[in-house]
Design a protein around this motif. Structure first.
Motif, PDB file in Angstrom:
ATOM      1  N   PRO A  47       5.077  11.062  -5.250  1.00  0.00           N
ATOM      2  CA  PRO A  47       6.516  10.924  -4.971  1.00  0.00           C
ATOM      3  C   PRO A  47       7.082  12.001  -4.054  1.00  0.00           C
ATOM      4  CG  PRO A  47       6.131  11.686  -7.226  1.00  0.00           C
ATOM      5  CD  PRO A  47       4.806  11.287  -6.683  1.00  0.00           C
ATOM      6  N   THR A  48       6.421  13.150  -3.942  1.00  0.00           N
ATOM      7  CA  THR A  48       6.961  14.233  -3.113  1.00  0.00           C
ATOM      8  C   THR A  48       6.321  14.296  -1.730  1.00  0.00           C
ATOM      9  OG1 THR A  48       5.350  15.794  -4.040  1.00  0.00           O
ATOM     10  CG2 THR A  48       7.483  15.623  -5.150  1.00  0.00           C
ATOM     11  N   ARG A  49       5.441  13.358  -1.403  1.00  0.00           N
ATOM     12  CA  ARG A  49       4.755  13.409  -0.109  1.00  0.00           C
ATOM     13  C   ARG A  49       5.741  13.134   1.030  1.00  0.00           C
ATOM     14  NH1 ARG A  49       2.867   8.807   2.570  1.00  0.00           N
ATOM     15  NH2 ARG A  49       3.670   6.839   1.760  1.00  0.00           N
ATOM     16  N   ARG A  52       7.213  11.439   4.268  1.00  0.00           N
ATOM     17  CA  ARG A  52       7.221  10.040   4.693  1.00  0.00           C
ATOM     18  C   ARG A  52       7.900   9.939   6.056  1.00  0.00           C
ATOM     19  NH1 ARG A  52       9.629   7.439  -0.945  1.00  0.00           N
ATOM     20  NH2 ARG A  52       8.365   8.706  -2.372  1.00  0.00           N
ATOM     21  N   GLU A  53       7.113   9.667   7.069  1.00  0.00           N
ATOM     22  CA  GLU A  53       7.689   9.468   8.402  1.00  0.00           C
ATOM     23  C   GLU A  53       8.168   8.021   8.545  1.00  0.00           C
ATOM     24  OE1 GLU A  53       4.898  10.635  11.315  1.00  0.00           O
ATOM     25  OE2 GLU A  53       4.868  12.747  10.724  1.00  0.00           O
ATOM     26  N   ASP A  54       7.240   7.078   8.375  1.00  0.00           N
ATOM     27  CA  ASP A  54       7.574   5.654   8.425  1.00  0.00           C
ATOM     28  C   ASP A  54       7.274   5.056   7.065  1.00  0.00           C
ATOM     29  OD1 ASP A  54       8.235   5.734  11.161  1.00  0.00           O
ATOM     30  OD2 ASP A  54       6.105   5.667  11.680  1.00  0.00           O
ATOM     31  N   ASP A  55       8.300   4.710   6.332  1.00  0.00           N
ATOM     32  CA  ASP A  55       8.135   4.176   4.990  1.00  0.00           C
ATOM     33  C   ASP A  55       8.056   2.648   5.061  1.00  0.00           C
ATOM     34  OD1 ASP A  55       8.253   3.430   2.313  1.00  0.00           O
ATOM     35  OD2 ASP A  55       9.440   5.188   1.786  1.00  0.00           O
ATOM     36  N   ASP A  56       6.824   2.141   5.070  1.00  0.00           N
ATOM     37  CA  ASP A  56       6.624   0.697   5.166  1.00  0.00           C
ATOM     38  C   ASP A  56       7.102  -0.035   3.920  1.00  0.00           C
ATOM     39  OD1 ASP A  56       5.342   0.646   7.754  1.00  0.00           O
ATOM     40  OD2 ASP A  56       3.625   1.604   6.783  1.00  0.00           O
ATOM     41  N   ALA A  57       7.077   0.654   2.779  1.00  0.00           N
ATOM     42  CA  ALA A  57       7.570   0.035   1.550  1.00  0.00           C
ATOM     43  C   ALA A  57       9.069  -0.191   1.631  1.00  0.00           C
ATOM     44  CB  ALA A  57       7.225   0.908   0.340  1.00  0.00           C
ATOM     45  N   GLU A  58       9.786   0.798   2.131  1.00  0.00           N
ATOM     46  CA  GLU A  58      11.227   0.662   2.276  1.00  0.00           C
ATOM     47  C   GLU A  58      11.568  -0.395   3.332  1.00  0.00           C
ATOM     48  OE1 GLU A  58      15.299   1.406   1.588  1.00  0.00           O
ATOM     49  OE2 GLU A  58      13.461   1.769   0.437  1.00  0.00           O
ATOM     50  N   ALA A  59      10.762  -0.439   4.396  1.00  0.00           N
ATOM     51  CA  ALA A  59      10.986  -1.441   5.437  1.00  0.00           C
ATOM     52  C   ALA A  59      10.815  -2.846   4.873  1.00  0.00           C
ATOM     53  CB  ALA A  59      10.025  -1.218   6.599  1.00  0.00           C
ATOM     54  N   PHE A  60       9.815  -3.022   4.012  1.00  0.00           N
ATOM     55  CA  PHE A  60       9.606  -4.344   3.419  1.00  0.00           C
ATOM     56  C   PHE A  60      10.710  -4.668   2.414  1.00  0.00           C
ATOM     57  CE2 PHE A  60       7.781  -7.509   0.595  1.00  0.00           C
ATOM     58  CZ  PHE A  60       7.192  -8.385   1.498  1.00  0.00           C
ATOM     59  N   ARG A  61      11.146  -3.660   1.679  1.00  0.00           N
ATOM     60  CA  ARG A  61      12.224  -3.892   0.720  1.00  0.00           C
ATOM     61  C   ARG A  61      13.495  -4.349   1.440  1.00  0.00           C
ATOM     62  NH1 ARG A  61      16.633  -1.756  -1.570  1.00  0.00           N
ATOM     63  NH2 ARG A  61      16.665   0.068  -0.209  1.00  0.00           N
ATOM     64  N   MET A  62      13.755  -3.756   2.594  1.00  0.00           N
ATOM     65  CA  MET A  62      14.967  -4.083   3.336  1.00  0.00           C
ATOM     66  C   MET A  62      14.838  -5.382   4.130  1.00  0.00           C
ATOM     67  SD  MET A  62      17.200  -1.705   2.659  1.00  0.00           S
ATOM     68  CE  MET A  62      18.358  -1.917   4.007  1.00  0.00           C
ATOM     69  N   ASN A  63      13.645  -5.635   4.679  1.00  0.00           N
ATOM     70  CA  ASN A  63      13.494  -6.734   5.634  1.00  0.00           C
ATOM     71  C   ASN A  63      12.518  -7.816   5.209  1.00  0.00           C
ATOM     72  OD1 ASN A  63      15.124  -5.296   7.688  1.00  0.00           O
ATOM     73  ND2 ASN A  63      13.372  -3.906   7.734  1.00  0.00           N
ATOM     74  N   GLY A  64      11.820  -7.630   4.081  1.00  0.00           N
ATOM     75  CA  GLY A  64      10.782  -8.572   3.679  1.00  0.00           C
ATOM     76  C   GLY A  64      11.268 -10.006   3.585  1.00  0.00           C
ATOM     77  N   ARG A  88       0.828  -1.213   0.000  1.00  0.00           N
ATOM     78  CA  ARG A  88       0.000   0.000   0.000  1.00  0.00           C
ATOM     79  C   ARG A  88       0.861   1.262   0.000  1.00  0.00           C
ATOM     80  NH1 ARG A  88      -2.923  -1.448   3.740  1.00  0.00           N
ATOM     81  NH2 ARG A  88      -1.923  -0.438   5.521  1.00  0.00           N
ATOM     82  N   THR A  89       1.915   1.263   0.798  1.00  0.00           N
ATOM     83  CA  THR A  89       2.797   2.429   0.872  1.00  0.00           C
ATOM     84  C   THR A  89       3.558   2.633  -0.437  1.00  0.00           C
ATOM     85  OG1 THR A  89       3.066   2.096   3.251  1.00  0.00           O
ATOM     86  CG2 THR A  89       4.665   3.522   2.164  1.00  0.00           C
ATOM     87  N   TYR A  90       3.932   1.532  -1.077  1.00  0.00           N
ATOM     88  CA  TYR A  90       4.656   1.643  -2.348  1.00  0.00           C
ATOM     89  C   TYR A  90       3.767   2.286  -3.411  1.00  0.00           C
ATOM     90  CZ  TYR A  90       7.789   0.420  -6.173  1.00  0.00           C
ATOM     91  OH  TYR A  90       8.652   0.485  -7.245  1.00  0.00           O
ATOM     92  N   GLU A  91       2.493   1.958  -3.395  1.00  0.00           N
ATOM     93  CA  GLU A  91       1.556   2.590  -4.337  1.00  0.00           C
ATOM     94  C   GLU A  91       1.452   4.082  -4.065  1.00  0.00           C
ATOM     95  OE1 GLU A  91      -3.164   2.371  -5.695  1.00  0.00           O
ATOM     96  OE2 GLU A  91      -2.469   1.299  -3.919  1.00  0.00           O
ATOM     97  N   LEU A  92       1.347   4.467  -2.790  1.00  0.00           N
ATOM     98  CA  LEU A  92       1.257   5.889  -2.441  1.00  0.00           C
ATOM     99  C   LEU A  92       2.524   6.632  -2.831  1.00  0.00           C
ATOM    100  CD1 LEU A  92      -0.423   5.670   1.090  1.00  0.00           C
ATOM    101  CD2 LEU A  92      -1.488   6.444  -1.043  1.00  0.00           C
ATOM    102  N   ASN A  93       3.667   6.004  -2.617  1.00  0.00           N
ATOM    103  CA  ASN A  93       4.934   6.635  -2.986  1.00  0.00           C
ATOM    104  C   ASN A  93       5.023   6.859  -4.492  1.00  0.00           C
ATOM    105  OD1 ASN A  93       5.620   6.521  -0.303  1.00  0.00           O
ATOM    106  ND2 ASN A  93       7.048   4.799  -0.522  1.00  0.00           N
ATOM    107  N   HIS A  94       4.461   5.928  -5.256  1.00  0.00           N
ATOM    108  CA  HIS A  94       4.489   6.061  -6.718  1.00  0.00           C
ATOM    109  C   HIS A  94       3.556   7.162  -7.190  1.00  0.00           C
ATOM    110  CE1 HIS A  94       4.997   4.669 -10.888  1.00  0.00           C
ATOM    111  NE2 HIS A  94       3.695   4.920 -11.024  1.00  0.00           N
ATOM    112  N   GLN A  95       2.398   7.226  -6.576  1.00  0.00           N
ATOM    113  CA  GLN A  95       1.417   8.241  -6.991  1.00  0.00           C
ATOM    114  C   GLN A  95       1.780   9.631  -6.494  1.00  0.00           C
ATOM    115  OE1 GLN A  95      -2.149   5.976  -5.462  1.00  0.00           O
ATOM    116  NE2 GLN A  95      -2.936   6.433  -7.498  1.00  0.00           N
TER     117      GLN A  95
END
Length: 248
Positions: free
Chosen positions: A202-204, A206-218, A193-200
């Motif tokens: 891109p300049t918003r 981001r306090e806690d980036d769940d997409a980045e967390a999943f990319r790093m730790n998924g 969900r966060t990755y979709e928001l980041n794509h739509q």
């Protein structure tokens, strides 16, 4: 009318005299027998109560074991489907969020090669036509945008199927196992969900980036989940774990 020997003896002994001697003799003759009968009656009553309690406990244990056996059997029936959907959801989410993608090089591709390749992707005909109408140098960006939505849909659908399977089988899955699966499902869903928001957007901010967390730790999360399930159901302590009481 039946004579209560202890009461009779007590009253005679109180009065004293020769009657007391007679009463004492009667007590020796009948008192021991009365006490023996009374003890036997009490013992029989205690045996009956113990037998009833034992039978009730045996029935309760048998019912609990039967219930546990049925639940464990049902758990082993639903877990393979849940795990298969977790595996599919992870692979789609990881492919979506990964920064590394194998994309075709349209710039150095002949038209026949382009025509043969583009139809192999899961794109709508109008998207193919839009990409075809562009110059080779412009096709890459348009293709990547189209594929983003395809891959996003796959990841969202797989995540939904995983969560649905977990929810459907939740009453059969041990609470500890359910908690682990639900935690991973939540991490995966938030990442997509966060990755979709980041794509739509891109300049918003981001306090806690769940997409980045999943990319790093998924991958680590997914492997830890698999390790937990293997140890729980196939490890040396599997029997002890399955015997743990359910949480309320």
């Amino acid at each position: 009318m039946a004579i209560n020997i202890p009461t009779f003896v007590a009253s005679v002994l109180t009065s004293g005299g020769g009657a007391a001697a007679i009463a004492y003799a009667l007590f020796k003759a009948f008192g021991a027998k009365w006490m023996e009968n009374r003890f036997a009656a009490q013992l029989e009553k205690s045996k009956q109560a113990h037998a009833t309690e034992t039978e009730h406990l045996r029935f309760k244990i048998a019912s609990l074991l039967d219930r546990a056996t049925k639940l464990n059997q049902r758990e082993f029936e639903v877990l393979p489907d849940i795990w298969a959907k977790a595996d599919e959801a992870y692979n789609h989410a990881a492919a979506l969020i990964s920064p590394w993608r194998n994309r075709p090089d349209f710039l150095n591709m002949t038209e026949p090669h382009f025509e043969n390749l583009i139809v192999q992707y899961d794109l709508q005909q109008y998207q193919i036509d839009q990409i075809r109408a562009l110059k080779p140098s412009e096709r890459g960006h348009k293709f990547n945008e189209a594929m983003f939505w395809v891959e996003l849909y796959r990841a969202q659908l797989a995540a939904h199927e995983f969560v649905k399977a977990l929810s459907t089988g939740s009453i059969y899955v041990h609470p500890h196992t359910f908690a682990k699966l639900a935690e991973f499902a939540n991490q995966l869903s938030k990442g997509v969900r966060t990755y979709e928001l980041n794509h739509q957007y891109p300049t918003r901010e981001r306090e806690d980036d769940d997409a980045e967390a999943f990319r790093m730790n998924g991958r680590v999360w997914f492997e830890e989940l698999g390790k937990f399930l293997r140890e729980r159901y196939w490890g040396n302590n599997a029997t002890a774990l399955l015997a743990q009481p359910e949480e309320r």
